[in-house]
Design an enzyme around this catalytic site. Sequence first.
Site, mmCIF file in Angstrom:
data_model
loop_
_atom_site.group_PDB
_atom_site.id
_atom_site.type_symbol
_atom_site.label_atom_id
_atom_site.label_comp_id
_atom_site.label_asym_id
_atom_site.label_seq_id
_atom_site.Cartn_x
_atom_site.Cartn_y
_atom_site.Cartn_z
ATOM 1 N N LYS A 113 0.818 -1.212 0.000
ATOM 2 C CA LYS A 113 0.000 0.000 0.000
ATOM 3 C C LYS A 113 0.860 1.274 0.000
ATOM 4 C CE LYS A 113 -4.017 -2.232 0.789
ATOM 5 N NZ LYS A 113 -3.648 -3.652 0.896
HETATM 6 C C1 LIG Z 1 -4.282 -4.791 0.437
HETATM 7 C C2 LIG Z 1 -3.507 -6.020 0.374
HETATM 8 C C3 LIG Z 1 -3.820 -7.032 -0.540
HETATM 9 C C4 LIG Z 1 -5.002 -6.945 -1.479
HETATM 10 O O1 LIG Z 1 -4.847 -5.933 -2.455
HETATM 11 P P1 LIG Z 1 -6.115 -5.396 -3.263
HETATM 12 O O2 LIG Z 1 -5.605 -4.259 -4.074
HETATM 13 O O3 LIG Z 1 -7.114 -4.954 -2.228
HETATM 14 O O4 LIG Z 1 -6.625 -6.513 -4.078
HETATM 15 C C5 LIG Z 1 -2.989 -8.136 -0.592
HETATM 16 N N1 LIG Z 1 -1.950 -8.275 0.248
HETATM 17 C C6 LIG Z 1 -1.628 -7.334 1.157
HETATM 18 C C7 LIG Z 1 -0.477 -7.560 2.064
HETATM 19 C C8 LIG Z 1 -2.390 -6.171 1.246
HETATM 20 O O5 LIG Z 1 -2.065 -5.232 2.152
#
Ligand SMILES: *Cc1c(COP(=O)(O)O)cnc(C)c1O
Length: 494
Positions: A113
């Site tokens: 993120k």
């Molecule tokens: C947010 C997240 C996901 C999922 O990603 P999306 O964009 O919501 O599909 C997968 N793995 C981790 C570690 C995340 O923080």
Amino acid sequence: MNYTSTRSTSKNYVSAAMAIKNGLADDGGLYMPTEIPKLTEKDIESLKNMGYAERAAFIMSKFLSEYSYEELLFDCENAYSEERFPGGAAPIKNIDGNVYSLELWHGPTCAFKDMALQIMPRLLSRALEKTDEKRTALILVATSGDTGKAALEGYKDVDRIKIKVFYPVDGVSRVQKLQMATQEGSNVDVCAIEGNFDDAQNGVKAIFGDTDFSRELNEKGTFLSSANSINWGRLVPQVVYYVSAYCDMLKNNELSYGEKIDVCVPTGNFGNIFAAYIAKLMNIPINKLICASNKNNILTDFLKSGTYDRNRSFYTTISPSMDILISSNLERLLYLVCGSEKTALYMKELKENGKYTLAEEDFAKIKENFFGYYCDEENTKNTIKYTFENHGYLIDTHTAVGYSCALQYLKETDSKTKIILASTASPFKFASDVYQAISGKAPKNELSALNELSEISNEPIPKPLDKIGERKIRFSDVCKPSDMKKTVLEFSQK
Ligand SMILES: *Cc1c(COP(=O)(O)O)cnc(C)c1O
């Protein structure tokens, strides 16, 4: 470049700055650019020789036309600096055979993120200027763990912006909880919700949809905006690392020009994998997109059957950031496949009946590009152990779900195409479960797991997580979903 709502049939376009500022369109749809820019061979050749920040500015400038290249480059150089991403923003490593791990967790909160949330606050700040906005932006976030911390870290102490994060009280790991509870910054607030992630997300969506409430905030000089991946400002920076990974593999002679790759993404809200699909539409030679789910395998069923049905049990798993039953960004894929009119109808059905079934021709278009697999809890742990013991490579629970699905895909299709696996979190962020998977025994406690994992793996604890148990707790509130609005109002007036 203009933006339109996934549900709008009128030509009511908004600018990129507006789309980023608003987050969600008025009709409840998500913003999409009216066209996808294409990269030429020459573009790819010059991207190959750039650093990450330059690549990011180049790609983002194609989508964000009112932002100048110089502005974007300045912001990207700050966002993706060596200080914030020690060792590089998105390094790629071979795990075994044709599978490569794209490590997206070298940022300030140890999850992918950060790749978007280090740059997005800068985009929003500029959007406020560009749209002549005088009010304060109040960012509301519903998080299954990782978005919340990454957004707090990105938005802390940014002028004229406040941020409030809601997370499910028992739906995040101890490390994630501590990361949020100890957040610094004068403009931040954190609140736990009695409920699961969907309760938190629905609560936030309801606040966004409440026009009386918006009016009330507006009179006090505040407006609401989002940092979740429903915001286009989250998605466009995520397109960059797929382009960047392709360029790095070209540069390292791991690919030849035009050679296709598959991409496998551990998926929750469908944001990250959708960004990979955009990279494909921009002309990056991506063959198939493998959508990896955990025990909450609604997307696997959808990609097998064409029916999206959320009338099912919700499970709390050891890959909590993927514990989601409504993957919001799927709406963007539907829009690209079948246009706004049909998308609006499917979304109406989902809202009213909790499910929809795609028309044959729409489903066929999705199946051309997307494969879905899932990995249960036992298999997640086995994959972590197997990968560590056989390849000397430590992965977190989410990446393990992805790797297991990539292996299932290879087995089923006998594909010889190289696969880029999005590695979405540092194993230390989920130290307790990773340690348990490898050693077969429980750590002394969730925090000592960081040290125990470091010892057993011979890898250092990443700086942002080191000694997290010794930091001061600033936020310990827990509220009912029905009280979310009240707490937002209180915070807006602080
Ligand atoms: C947010 C997240 C996901 C999922 O990603 P999306 O964009 O919501 O599909 C997968 N793995 C981790 C570690 C995340 O923080």
